[in-house]
Design a protein around this motif. Structure first.
Motif, short mmCIF file in Angstrom:
data_model
loop_
_atom_site.label_atom_id
_atom_site.label_comp_id
_atom_site.label_asym_id
_atom_site.label_seq_id
_atom_site.Cartn_x
_atom_site.Cartn_y
_atom_site.Cartn_z
N THR A 162 49.87 91.53 62.84
CA THR A 162 50.92 92.53 62.59
C THR A 162 50.93 93.03 61.15
O THR A 162 51.22 94.20 60.90
CB THR A 162 52.30 91.94 62.95
N GLU A 163 50.65 92.15 60.19
CA GLU A 163 50.64 92.58 58.79
C GLU A 163 49.54 93.61 58.54
O GLU A 163 49.75 94.62 57.87
CB GLU A 163 50.45 91.37 57.86
N MET A 164 48.38 93.35 59.12
CA MET A 164 47.26 94.28 58.99
C MET A 164 47.60 95.61 59.67
O MET A 164 47.36 96.69 59.11
CB MET A 164 46.01 93.68 59.63
N ALA A 165 48.17 95.54 60.88
CA ALA A 165 48.51 96.75 61.62
C ALA A 165 49.55 97.58 60.90
O ALA A 165 49.52 98.82 60.93
CB ALA A 165 49.00 96.38 63.02
N SER A 166 50.48 96.92 60.20
CA SER A 166 51.55 97.64 59.50
C SER A 166 51.02 98.49 58.36
O SER A 166 51.67 99.44 57.91
CB SER A 166 52.59 96.65 58.97
N LYS A 167 49.83 98.16 57.86
CA LYS A 167 49.24 98.90 56.75
C LYS A 167 48.41 100.10 57.21
O LYS A 167 47.93 100.87 56.38
CB LYS A 167 48.35 97.96 55.92
N SER A 168 48.23 100.23 58.54
CA SER A 168 47.44 101.35 59.07
C SER A 168 48.11 101.91 60.30
O SER A 168 47.91 101.41 61.42
CB SER A 168 46.02 100.89 59.40
N PRO A 169 48.91 102.97 60.17
CA PRO A 169 49.55 103.59 61.33
C PRO A 169 48.54 104.05 62.38
O PRO A 169 48.84 104.01 63.58
CB PRO A 169 50.29 104.79 60.72
N ASN A 170 47.36 104.46 61.95
CA ASN A 170 46.35 104.89 62.91
C ASN A 170 45.81 103.72 63.73
O ASN A 170 45.60 103.83 64.93
CB ASN A 170 45.19 105.59 62.18
N LEU A 171 45.61 102.57 63.08
CA LEU A 171 45.12 101.39 63.79
C LEU A 171 46.18 100.85 64.75
O LEU A 171 45.89 100.54 65.90
CB LEU A 171 44.71 100.30 62.79
N GLY A 173 48.65 102.57 65.97
CA GLY A 173 48.85 103.59 67.01
C GLY A 173 47.77 103.53 68.07
O GLY A 173 48.03 103.67 69.27
N TYR A 174 46.54 103.29 67.62
CA TYR A 174 45.43 103.16 68.57
C TYR A 174 45.66 101.95 69.48
O TYR A 174 45.46 102.03 70.71
CB TYR A 174 44.12 103.01 67.80
N ALA A 175 46.08 100.83 68.90
CA ALA A 175 46.36 99.63 69.69
C ALA A 175 47.49 99.89 70.69
O ALA A 175 47.44 99.42 71.83
CB ALA A 175 46.73 98.47 68.77
N GLU A 176 48.49 100.64 70.28
CA GLU A 176 49.61 100.98 71.15
C GLU A 176 49.14 101.84 72.33
O GLU A 176 49.54 101.61 73.48
CB GLU A 176 50.67 101.74 70.36
N LEU A 177 48.28 102.79 72.07
CA LEU A 177 47.74 103.66 73.12
C LEU A 177 46.96 102.84 74.15
O LEU A 177 47.17 102.99 75.36
CB LEU A 177 46.83 104.72 72.49
N ILE A 178 46.08 101.96 73.68
CA ILE A 178 45.27 101.15 74.58
C ILE A 178 46.15 100.21 75.39
O ILE A 178 45.95 100.04 76.61
CB ILE A 178 44.22 100.34 73.78
N ALA A 179 47.14 99.60 74.74
CA ALA A 179 48.04 98.67 75.43
C ALA A 179 48.83 99.38 76.53
O ALA A 179 49.04 98.83 77.61
CB ALA A 179 48.99 98.02 74.43
N ALA A 197 50.03 107.63 79.24
CA ALA A 197 50.02 106.95 77.95
C ALA A 197 49.89 107.95 76.81
O ALA A 197 50.57 107.82 75.78
CB ALA A 197 48.88 105.94 77.90
N VAL A 198 49.03 108.94 76.97
CA VAL A 198 48.85 109.96 75.94
C VAL A 198 50.15 110.73 75.72
O VAL A 198 50.60 110.93 74.57
CB VAL A 198 47.71 110.93 76.31
N ASP A 205 55.78 109.98 68.68
CA ASP A 205 55.16 110.24 67.37
C ASP A 205 54.09 109.21 67.01
O ASP A 205 53.90 108.89 65.83
CB ASP A 205 56.23 110.28 66.26
N ILE A 206 53.37 108.72 68.00
CA ILE A 206 52.27 107.78 67.77
C ILE A 206 50.96 108.57 67.84
O ILE A 206 50.68 109.21 68.85
CB ILE A 206 52.28 106.65 68.82
N LEU A 207 50.18 108.54 66.80
CA LEU A 207 48.95 109.34 66.69
C LEU A 207 49.24 110.79 67.07
O LEU A 207 48.44 111.46 67.73
CB LEU A 207 47.85 108.77 67.61
N LEU A 208 50.37 111.27 66.62
CA LEU A 208 50.89 112.57 67.06
C LEU A 208 49.89 113.70 66.86
O LEU A 208 49.54 114.41 67.81
CB LEU A 208 52.20 112.88 66.33
N TYR A 209 49.42 113.90 65.62
CA TYR A 209 48.54 115.02 65.34
C TYR A 209 47.24 114.90 66.13
O TYR A 209 46.78 115.86 66.76
CB TYR A 209 48.24 115.10 63.84
N PHE A 210 46.65 113.72 66.11
CA PHE A 210 45.37 113.49 66.79
C PHE A 210 45.48 113.75 68.30
O PHE A 210 44.65 114.45 68.88
CB PHE A 210 44.93 112.04 66.54
#
Length: 283
Positions: A162-171, A173-179, A197-198, A205-210
């Motif tokens: 979780t600490e690592m994930a909190s430092k990268s919204p893209n990472l 967000g990607y994990a959230e999409l896959i889950a 899921a998309v 607002d998860i990976l919104l622009y992408f």
């Protein structure tokens, strides 16, 4: 080392499309490595040799701060041969980086330091972090390591590291999409699970622009990825079943041979054939 080529025979994955952009890649690498490189840091994305995957491109290699980083995403079981595969890749890459004639000169040839990272996103239980070592595959283990290669494996599933994930919204967000796709698949078809899921991630607002800018492309890539993953899982299950069947057959043949040998030994010792067979339940 050539520049990233979008016309490769590999099909891009969502992972490589998202983190194939320098800003997102730098953000993610900072989170995973614990570094804090500023946005203006030079980072060069390069093309990998055909070492890791035959159909799906789930790998990114880049040069940053004098290091050549090889980063691979896994959505299935971690391959224990990854250190050996990384070694083969690096040997090829160093061969391309150097002039063979220079290797025979007295002056030392300088090469970028390698770093190997695997991001695990599969369903099977796996620790938050694990190191895989090339030496684990050595037939003999001497006290002195004349060759070693270390691969750092991080579990990026939702709720892990979780600490690592909190430092990268893209990472994260990607994990959230896959889950969410995995969760949707329990009650939906694959196509519906991906589209739902998309849309859900865009709404939150998860990976919104992408996702908003490339929703159709992302959905098609996800469908391709999951179909390939499911096909590989089926193939692995069939291989396991075939291996178990062969093992049972071998065990049966071994037991039959042993019974025949004991039966013959009894007969040779003077026991009648009928009494010997009766002892083995064959009458």
């Amino acid at each position: 080392m050539g520049e990233t080529n979008t016309n490769r025979k590999f099909k891009n994955s969502v992972f490589t499309t998202l983190f194939g952009e320098k800003e997102q890649l730098l953000e993610m690498y900072n989170a995973v490595s614990g570094k804090n490189y500023p946005k203006e840091t030079e980072i060069k994305i390069i093309t990998l040799s055909d070492v890791f995957f035959m159909e799906q491109q789930n790998d990114i290699a880049f040069v940053i701060d004098g290091k050549l980083v090889v980063l691979v995403e896994h959505q299935s079981t971690i391959n224990d041969n990854m250190p050996l595969r990384m070694l083969i890749y690096m040997a090829r890459e160093y061969e391309m980086l150097t002039n063979s004639k220079d290797l025979y000169k007295q002056k030392m040839v300088k090469i970028p330091e390698p770093e190997f990272i695997v991001l695990y996103n599969g369903k099977a239980e796996y620790p938050d972090f694990k190191e895989m070592r090339l030496s684990d595959s050595f037939i003999l283990h001497s006290e002195t390591r004349f060759l070693e290669l270390v691969v750092k494996v991080y579990n990026i599933n939702k709720g892990r590291n979780t600490e690592m994930a909190s430092k990268s919204p893209n990472l994260s967000g990607y994990a959230e999409l896959i889950a969410e796709i995995e969760d949707n698949k329990k009650t939906m078809s694959l196509d519906a699970a991906v589209k739902s899921a998309v849309k859900s991630c865009i709404r939150r607002d998860i990976l919104l622009y992408f996702l908003r800018e490339r929703s159709s492309e992302v959905e098609n890539m996800l469908l391709t990825e999951w179909n390939l993953k499911d096909a590989l899982e089926v193939a692995r299950e069939e291989a396991r079943e075939e291996a178990l069947k062969e093992a049972r057959e071998e065990e049966r043949e071994k037991a039959l041979k042993e019974s025949r040998a004991e039966l013959f030994a009894l007969w040779e010792s003077g026991v009648s054939l009928e009494d010997a067979k009766r002892q083995f339940g064959q009458l």
